[in-house]
Design a protein around this motif. Structure first.
Motif, mmCIF file in Angstrom:
data_model
loop_
_atom_site.group_PDB
_atom_site.id
_atom_site.type_symbol
_atom_site.label_atom_id
_atom_site.label_comp_id
_atom_site.label_asym_id
_atom_site.label_seq_id
_atom_site.Cartn_x
_atom_site.Cartn_y
_atom_site.Cartn_z
ATOM 1 N N THR A 2 -12.596 10.535 5.803
ATOM 2 C CA THR A 2 -12.912 9.879 4.549
ATOM 3 C C THR A 2 -11.699 9.120 4.052
ATOM 4 O O THR A 2 -10.570 9.330 4.489
ATOM 5 C CB THR A 2 -13.314 10.913 3.499
ATOM 6 O OG1 THR A 2 -12.157 11.715 3.189
ATOM 7 C CG2 THR A 2 -14.428 11.810 4.006
ATOM 8 N N MET A 3 -11.964 8.218 3.078
ATOM 9 C CA MET A 3 -10.873 7.431 2.523
ATOM 10 C C MET A 3 -9.843 8.320 1.833
ATOM 11 O O MET A 3 -8.637 8.069 1.894
ATOM 12 C CB MET A 3 -11.443 6.400 1.560
ATOM 13 C CG MET A 3 -10.528 5.237 1.309
ATOM 14 S SD MET A 3 -11.329 3.888 0.427
ATOM 15 C CE MET A 3 -12.440 3.280 1.684
ATOM 16 N N ASP A 4 -10.322 9.374 1.166
ATOM 17 C CA ASP A 4 -9.376 10.288 0.503
ATOM 18 C C ASP A 4 -8.443 10.940 1.518
ATOM 19 O O ASP A 4 -7.249 11.126 1.259
ATOM 20 C CB ASP A 4 -10.142 11.375 -0.255
ATOM 21 C CG ASP A 4 -10.754 10.846 -1.544
ATOM 22 O OD1 ASP A 4 -10.360 9.741 -1.968
ATOM 23 O OD2 ASP A 4 -11.626 11.540 -2.105
ATOM 24 N N LYS A 5 -8.967 11.310 2.668
ATOM 25 C CA LYS A 5 -8.121 11.919 3.697
ATOM 26 C C LYS A 5 -7.118 10.906 4.247
ATOM 27 O O LYS A 5 -5.980 11.248 4.545
ATOM 28 C CB LYS A 5 -8.984 12.490 4.826
ATOM 29 C CG LYS A 5 -9.717 13.764 4.436
ATOM 30 C CD LYS A 5 -10.466 14.347 5.623
ATOM 31 C CE LYS A 5 -11.146 15.656 5.234
ATOM 32 N NZ LYS A 5 -11.918 16.221 6.380
ATOM 33 N N ASP A 6 -7.571 9.657 4.389
ATOM 34 C CA ASP A 6 -6.646 8.604 4.830
ATOM 35 C C ASP A 6 -5.497 8.464 3.841
ATOM 36 O O ASP A 6 -4.332 8.422 4.231
ATOM 37 C CB ASP A 6 -7.378 7.268 4.941
ATOM 38 C CG ASP A 6 -8.180 7.148 6.214
ATOM 39 O OD1 ASP A 6 -7.594 7.347 7.291
ATOM 40 O OD2 ASP A 6 -9.385 6.868 6.148
ATOM 41 N N ILE A 10 -1.554 9.054 4.329
ATOM 42 C CA ILE A 10 -0.578 7.984 4.056
ATOM 43 C C ILE A 10 0.505 8.484 3.102
ATOM 44 O O ILE A 10 1.701 8.290 3.337
ATOM 45 C CB ILE A 10 -1.296 6.750 3.467
ATOM 46 C CG1 ILE A 10 -2.144 6.072 4.541
ATOM 47 C CG2 ILE A 10 -0.281 5.765 2.886
ATOM 48 C CD1 ILE A 10 -3.067 4.992 4.021
ATOM 49 N N PHE A 11 0.087 9.151 2.015
ATOM 50 C CA PHE A 11 1.071 9.644 1.047
ATOM 51 C C PHE A 11 2.030 10.642 1.692
ATOM 52 O O PHE A 11 3.242 10.590 1.496
ATOM 53 C CB PHE A 11 0.359 10.301 -0.145
ATOM 54 C CG PHE A 11 -0.497 9.354 -0.935
ATOM 55 C CD1 PHE A 11 -0.152 8.023 -1.057
ATOM 56 C CD2 PHE A 11 -1.643 9.807 -1.564
ATOM 57 C CE1 PHE A 11 -0.938 7.143 -1.789
ATOM 58 C CE2 PHE A 11 -2.434 8.944 -2.299
ATOM 59 C CZ PHE A 11 -2.092 7.607 -2.405
ATOM 60 N N ASN A 12 1.467 11.545 2.467
ATOM 61 C CA ASN A 12 2.323 12.528 3.135
ATOM 62 C C ASN A 12 3.235 11.863 4.172
ATOM 63 O O ASN A 12 4.406 12.233 4.315
ATOM 64 C CB ASN A 12 1.462 13.598 3.819
ATOM 65 C CG ASN A 12 0.789 14.520 2.813
ATOM 66 O OD1 ASN A 12 1.312 14.729 1.719
ATOM 67 N ND2 ASN A 12 -0.369 15.050 3.165
#
Length: 278
Positions: A2-6, A10-12
Motif C-alpha cells: 500500500t501507499m502507506d507502507k511505501d 521511504i521515511f525509514n
C-alpha cells in the motif's frame, strides 16, 4: 504494497541513509522560484535572447548547440549564468534533506537551491559536478568544497553529504552540460560509467533512489537516471502526480521505480511523519 507502507519505507530509509534523493527542476515552482523548471522552458528562455532556428526553439540541447556554434561557448555560458543567477528560494524538502546528513543527494538542474540548503546546516559537505568536455577536456567531473574551492577527489570521502550535480550548476564555477556536444560526449561514455564519480558508484551500491521533482519524459533524463541508478537496489520510488506518458510508464516499470501520485509535501515540513521517522 500500500501507499502507506511505501511512505513508511521511504521515511525509514531516509532516516537510515539507505535512500538517495534524486531531485529535479520540478521543485522550483513549488518553492516559489521563477526560474525555468524544465528543458523546453529553459530552451525558450535561451531562444528568446538569440535568434535560433524555429525547429530547436523548444529543444534545449539543440538551441544551446546553435548558440555555442554561432555565438561562442562564452555567450552560452553567460546566458546560463544570467538565467540562474540570484538567490533561489529553498524548498522545504531541501531543508529537510540537508539536515539529515545523507551520504549522497543527486540534483539534476542548474540552480543553487539544494546547495544553499546544505550551506545553512553548517555540516561538512561538498559538490561533484559534471564538466563540459568543451571547457575541461579529459575531465568528467569537478570536486568543490562548501566554500566553492576546487579540491582533489579524495577529499569527498570526508564530507557528510555529497551533492552530485551531473549536469553542473550556476554555482560556484559556472559549469554546465547543456549543448548537444556536451551530452554526446558524456553519453558516449556513460554506459561504461566513466563519467560517474567512483565515490558515487560506491555509495549507491545497494541503496534505493527517491525521485522528486523529476519527469522521465525525454530520453536525456531517462539515460542519466538509468546510468546513475545502475548497480544500486532494484527497487525505487518517484513522486509524480501527473499521468505518465507511455515512455515514462515503460521506463519506471523497467527500472523498478514505484510511482506514488502524491504531492512533495508528504516528504517535507508539511509531512510530520518525516520528522517523526528521523
Amino acid at each position: 504494497m500500500t501507499m502507506d507502507k511505501d511512505l513508511s519505507e521511504i521515511f525509514n530509509g531516509l532516516a537510515e541513509g539507505r535512500i538517495i534523493p534524486y531531485l529535479g527542476p520540478g521543485l522550483l515552482p513549488e518553492a516559489g522560484a521563477t526560474l525555468p523548471s524544465g528543458l523546453s522552458a529553459l530552451a525558450e528562455v535561451l531562444s528568446g535572447q538569440v535568434t535560433v532556428p524555429h525547429k530547436v526553439r523548444r529543444n534545449l540541447t539543440g538551441a544551446a548547440q546553435y548558440i555555442e556554434n554561432f555565438k561562442h561557448r562564452k555567450t552560452l555560458v553567460g546566458m546560463m549564468d544570467k538565467t540562474f543567477a540570484g538567490d533561489p528560494p529553498i524548498h522545504p524538502l531541501q531543508r529537510d534533506l540537508a539536515a539529515r546528513k545523507l551520504p549522497l543527494i543527486v540534483h539534476l538542474w542548474y540552480d543553487n537551491g539544494m546547495a544553499k540548503a546544505l550551506a545553512e546546516q553548517g555540516t561538512r559537505w561538498g559538490r561533484i559536478q559534471g564538466l563540459s568536455q568543451t571547457e575541461h577536456y579529459g575531465h568528467w567531473t569537478g570536486y568543490m568544497d562548501a566554500e566553492g574551492q576546487s579540491v582533489e577527489a579524495a577529499v569527498a570521502a570526508q564530507w557528510d553529504t555529497i551533492l552530485y550535480e551531473p549536469w553542473g550548476s550556476q554555482s560556484p564555477a559556472n559549469n554546465y552540460l547543456v549543448s548537444d556536444t556536451d551530452f554526446v560526449e558524456v553519453l558516449t561514455e556513460i554506459d561504461i560509467q566513466t563519467p560517474i564519480p567512483e565515490i558515487v558508484q560506491q555509495i549507491r551500491t545497494g541503496r534505493h533512489f527517491l525521485f522528486v521533482g523529476c519527469r522521465f519524459n525525454d530520453q536525456l533524463q531517462r539515460n542519466f537516471a538509468r546510468q546513475i541508478m545502475k548497480r544500486s537496489s532494484d527497487r525505487h520510488w518517484a513522486l509524480i502526480e501527473a499521468p505518465l506518458t507511455r515512455n515514462e510508464a515503460r521506463f519506471v516499470r523497467e527500472q523498478g521505480i514505484r510511482v506514488l501520485q502524491l504531492p512533495t509535501g508528504v516528504l517535507s515540513g508539511s509531512g510530520a511523519a518525516v520528522a517523526k521517522a528521523g
